[in-house]
Write an enzyme that holds these catalytic residues in place. Structure first.
Site, mmCIF file in Angstrom:
data_model
loop_
_atom_site.group_PDB
_atom_site.id
_atom_site.type_symbol
_atom_site.label_atom_id
_atom_site.label_comp_id
_atom_site.label_asym_id
_atom_site.label_seq_id
_atom_site.Cartn_x
_atom_site.Cartn_y
_atom_site.Cartn_z
ATOM 1 N N ASP A 1 -35.170 -15.660 -7.973
ATOM 2 C CA ASP A 1 -35.321 -16.648 -9.025
ATOM 3 C C ASP A 1 -33.923 -17.143 -9.396
ATOM 4 O O ASP A 1 -32.982 -16.355 -9.481
ATOM 5 C CB ASP A 1 -36.006 -16.012 -10.237
ATOM 6 C CG ASP A 1 -36.147 -16.984 -11.384
ATOM 7 O OD1 ASP A 1 -36.652 -18.087 -11.158
ATOM 8 O OD2 ASP A 1 -35.740 -16.634 -12.504
ATOM 9 N N ASP B 1 -36.783 -12.542 -13.948
ATOM 10 C CA ASP B 1 -36.686 -11.990 -15.299
ATOM 11 C C ASP B 1 -37.787 -12.483 -16.222
ATOM 12 O O ASP B 1 -38.028 -11.907 -17.272
ATOM 13 C CB ASP B 1 -35.326 -12.325 -15.915
ATOM 14 C CG ASP B 1 -35.140 -13.825 -16.127
ATOM 15 O OD1 ASP B 1 -35.806 -14.616 -15.423
ATOM 16 O OD2 ASP B 1 -34.324 -14.218 -16.983
ATOM 17 N N ASP C 1 -42.375 -14.749 -13.263
ATOM 18 C CA ASP C 1 -41.990 -14.045 -12.031
ATOM 19 C C ASP C 1 -42.797 -12.770 -11.801
ATOM 20 O O ASP C 1 -42.795 -12.231 -10.689
ATOM 21 C CB ASP C 1 -40.504 -13.661 -12.094
ATOM 22 C CG ASP C 1 -39.595 -14.858 -12.276
ATOM 23 O OD1 ASP C 1 -39.809 -15.862 -11.588
ATOM 24 O OD2 ASP C 1 -38.675 -14.790 -13.117
#
Length: 881
Positions: free
Chosen positions: A325, A620, A624
């Site tokens: 990410d 985070d 996700d």
């Protein structure tokens, strides 16, 4: 319900609440009883009993349990005790390590308590967020975390960062106006969502959803529905355990059948079969593996990485795809002034960094921005490195850049007194401040949206000079601003003006002097580039997967060496057009996945897994969490959401990407040491099994007893196999390609050492047994010599197992002090087993002449030589890589 598209009054009527007075305490208690606390669903933490019971899922432990039960029925209680101690040690290692991990995770969860300001019975009060219910009226301010999903009923410059939900790092403006019913979550400007952060302004909301009925709650529930599969290591270990179990069963059945068919005593044959089973089972292997994983996990923890499951530690070393990410993982998820375009540079590609060596034009632009914003230093009288800056993220970033350049607002205001100001508003989109210095001269400083500032300027600062700005130059500045913004940056323009004595500050500003453009971006974490390059050298492919726009992701990626182009970037809408069957073939060359939703991240992870890759996923945010859980190794940031951490196998406690590099390196060391221990112990077990089987086949007495085999497996091999867990990493460990998912724990070289060298060793041992028996020595003496030979051989070749990629003469054999100590201990234990009467009675050994030790040592050296010849062959043919 589609709260975002419903008028406020209708929502208040539906939820039976008063916008001004809020709920009554009686309403709150009733609704709380009906709907429960405002908490996200999460699995119940494992109890100590459950953590302990989980240790028995290890197939190797189950094999030991079976062997222990058999020895109980045979009333061979000394063997039972030894096996029980082995099981207990292994179980306790895993139990205490996972219990410690569970406690650390729980402390992380308890460290953050979110408060909410709620209106009840007409009064404002602060409560814990779990005590909110639908219908509550909540006040939100800059810096606060949104405590529940809610419909905006009042907004004053309210901006919310929704990156934990959408992946977008820039904040979103919120208003009370209804939006279209079919608007996606990211475009619902009339709604705020649990877990997001207020970056600016203030507002008031009606709580419409709590706990599992929030957007975040729905993602968390979807995450819980994802089946947690075994790690590649667990699958390989299960395969190894099945192989050992099958071989032991087949060997026992063959020996028992042969004994019965040849007219042997059933009880005696059964005892012999148990002896073979004891020989075949590497009793020390489960404990050694637990120690290796525990030691590796502790090493990673020292580097601020938390391994939640021991089995996951090795998986890190086998990873070959990392899906990362962008926001919060590669970047810091905060604003920072990354450059200033001012003076002549505004019409070129030269951008200045904030600092003490800035040009006069850039300093003027930054001074204008510092003085015309509302951010302030809270503890100005404290040390500079401890200063706390309060205000909107954009303004905080400007003040931080000013401090770096020596432009400190409080210091300037001592000389130039602030007279009046125009506060920023979304209506006029700029702020301005009027200052007057000691000689009475007045200056206006302003910053805001480039379009708003440029319509008020007539000149441009060029170094120490001011020149008239042309329409063409204004268009060029706007184009520059648009270009920067399209790449994901936030751009603000600055201006100044010398005021006449009688002029006052008002919104009819004109004839301003344009001083520059200030660019704010989400900065890349300092350590990321080095860590990514290290991963690439290790054969690991990093891929960016983000909810942000493609151009922003591409700019970040290319600054990190991804060489991203339009043909290797895939956006979410394109992803939706590809079937699950076709996706694995379509993603091979993709380096960036942009504008992807949580369910799409899940599909990307699955597609790479279908290609046989070991996939790690970092993130985070709540968005996700599903992909983190689906990945072979899920990685969450310590500062991330609880949902991400609950789904993860591995947590970066200080958010540093370098920890991933360290963990991969440690994971490879773990795999190396596991393979060393497997080679070491299975060589012994195979040799012992073959020795007993061969003796039975040719009609000889058993060369070693079951007790003697257990002594070798647990006492002689026990410490060396644990010592191998502490072998340091091998040179060049991060230059090797990762193992393939389908690779067995036992590679070709290991098979040669275990089976071929084991067979040769067996021939030598049987020959020694036959020769010694022909010397008219009693059986116990012959058995003692064979027992001693097996033990010494085991201790000697433990040093060959220190490194399977180099020969023994190429390494420092004394580098592992614990292995040296364990070998000395093993020799002392062996001598005790041979010469101490108490142990003679238990093991069936007898004291032997010292001359036998020359024979024993010589044959052990020959065995080590054979192993090194096999290693040399594989090293030269590069079959170990």
């Amino acid at each position: 319900m589609n709260w975002h598209s419903i008028p406020i009054k209708e929502i208040a009527d539906t939820l039976k609440t008063d916008i001004q007075l809020g709920l009554s305490e009686a309403d709150f208690r009733r609704r709380s009883k009906e709907q429960g606390h405002n908490e996200l669903p999460r699995p119940k933490p494992f109890t100590k009993i459950q953590i302990l019971a989980a240790q028995f899922k290890n197939p190797l432990i189950l094999i030991l349990v079976g062997a222990g039960i058999i020895t109980v029925f045979l009333r061979d209680f000394s063997d039972t005790a030894i096996i029980a101690v082995t099981i207990a040690i292994n179980t306790l290692f895993g139990y205490f390590q996972e219990l410690k991990t569970s406690k650390i995770l729980e402390s992380l969860r308890k460290a953050v308590k979110t408060k909410a300001f709620v209106i009840r019975d007409g009064g404002e009060k602060e409560i814990d967020q779990e005590h909110l219910v639908p219908g509550d009226i909540v006040i939100v301010k800059t810096g606060s975390k949104i405590p529940a999903d809610g419909r905006v009923i009042f907004a004053n410059e309210l901006r919310v960062n929704e990156s934990v939900l959408t992946g977008e790092w820039l904040s979103v403006e919120k208003t009370s106006a209804v939006v279209a019913v079919d608007s996606p979550v990211a475009d619902r400007s009339s709604m705020v969502h649990m877990g997001t952060i207020v970056e600016g302004g203030e507002g008031k909301i009606i709580v419409t959803g709590t706990g599992k009925n929030t957007e975040i709650g729905r993602v968390v529930e979807a995450t819980e529905g994802i089946k947690e599969e075994q790690t590649p290591y667990q699958k390989k270990l299960s395969g190894l355990s099945r192989l050992i179990g099958i071989l032991v069963t087949v060997a026992v059945l063959l020996i028992f059948t042969e004994g019965i068919l040849t007219g042997g005593n059933p009880r005696e044959i059964f005892l012999i079969s148990v002896a073979v089973a004891v020989a075949a089972i590497p009793e020390g292997l489960p404990m050694a593996m637990s120690v290796i994983l525990a030691v590796g996990s502790q090493q990673i923890l020292r580097k601020k990485g938390l391994v939640r499951r021991l089995a996951s530690a090795e998986t890190l070393g086998s990873t070959n795809i990392i899906l990362m990410d962008k926001t919060g993982t590669l970047t810091e998820a905060k604003m920072k002034v990354s450059g200033i375009y001012a003076g002549e540079n505004i019409f070129s590609d030269n951008v200045e960094q904030p600092g003490n060596d800035m040009t006069f034009s850039a300093m003027t632009a930054l001074k204008s921005a510092v003085l015309s914003n509302e951010a302030f230093i809270e503890n100005f009288d404290g040390p500079m490195d401890k200063w706390i800056i309060r205000g909107r993220p954009t303004e905080r970033a400007v003040v931080e850049a000013g401090i770096k350049a020596g432009i400190i607002k409080r210091e300037i205001e001592k000389k130039e007194i602030k007279v009046s100001e125009i506060v920023f508003s979304s209506e006029w989109r700029y702020s301005a401040v009027l200052h007057e210095d000691a000689d009475g001269s007045k200056n206006v400083y302003s910053m805001g949206a480039p379009e708003a500032i440029l319509e008020k300027v007539s000149g441009i600062q060029m170094g120490n000079k001011v020149v008239r700005i042309t329409k063409k130059e204004i268009e060029a500045i706007i184009n520059k601003s648009t270009e920067l913004a399209s790449g994901g940056a936030r751009v603000i323009a600055t201006a100044r003006k010398e005021m006449k004595d009688h002029d006052d500050l008002n919104r009819d500003l004109s004839d301003m002097i344009f001083t520059g453009l200030i660019i704010l971006t989400d900065p890349i974490r300092k350590e990321v580039e080095h860590a990514l390059n290290s991963c690439r050298r290790a054969g690991i492919r990093p891929i960016i997967i983000t909810g942000d726009n493609a151009l922003t992701a591409q700019n970040i990626a290319n600054s990190l060496g991804f060489e991203a182009r339009s043909d290797n970037i895939m956006e979410g809408n394109e992803l939706d057009e590809i079937s699950d069957d076709d996706l694995p073939d379509r993603i091979v060359d993709i380096k960036i996945f942009a504008r992807v939703a949580p369910v799409q991240k899940l599909r990307i992870v699955s597609a790479w897994q279908k290609r046989g890759q070991v996939v790690a996923m970092t993130g985070d945010g709540v968005n996700d969490a599903p992909a983190i859980k689906k990945a072979d190794i899920g990685i969450a940031l310590g500062s991330g959401t609880d949902a991400a951490k609950e789904a993860a196998d591995f947590i970066l406690l200080d958010d540093s990407f370098v920890v991933i590099e360290t963990a991969i390196e440690e994971g490879r060391r773990i795999l190396d040491n596991i393979q060393k221990v497997i080679t070491y112990l299975l060589s012994d077990s195979f040799t012992e099994t073959l020795l007993v089987g061969t003796a039975l086949f040719i009609g000889l007495p058993i060369p070693v007893t079951a007790a003697q085999i257990l002594w070798i497996n647990l006492i002689e091999d026990g410490l060396p196999n644990v010592a191998l867990a502490f072998e340091p990493k091998e040179q060049g460990i991060m230059l090797r390609k990762p193992n393939k998912k389908e690779d067995s724990l036992i590679n070709q070289e290991m098979k040669i050492i275990i089976f071929v060298i084991g067979a040769i060793t067996n021939i030598i041992l049987v020959g020694i047994f036959l020769v010694l028996s022909s010397w008219d020595l009693d059986l116990n003496t012959v058995r003692t010599v064979v027992f001693a030979l097996l033990a010494v051989n085991s201790l000697f070749y433990s040093f060959s197992c220190k490194n399977l990629r180099k020969n023994i003469w190429e390494i420092n054999i004394l580098s592992n002090k614990l292995l040296v100590f364990s070998s000395v201990f093993g020799l002392v234990a062996l001598l005790s087993a041979v010469y101490v009467p108490f142990l003679n009675m238990i093991l069936g050994t007898v004291p032997i002449a010292w001359s036998f030790w020359y024979l024993i040592s010589g044959l052990a050296v020959i065995n080590v030589f054979l192993i090194e010849v096999a290693k040399y062959y594989f090293i030269k043919n590069k079959l170990t890589e």
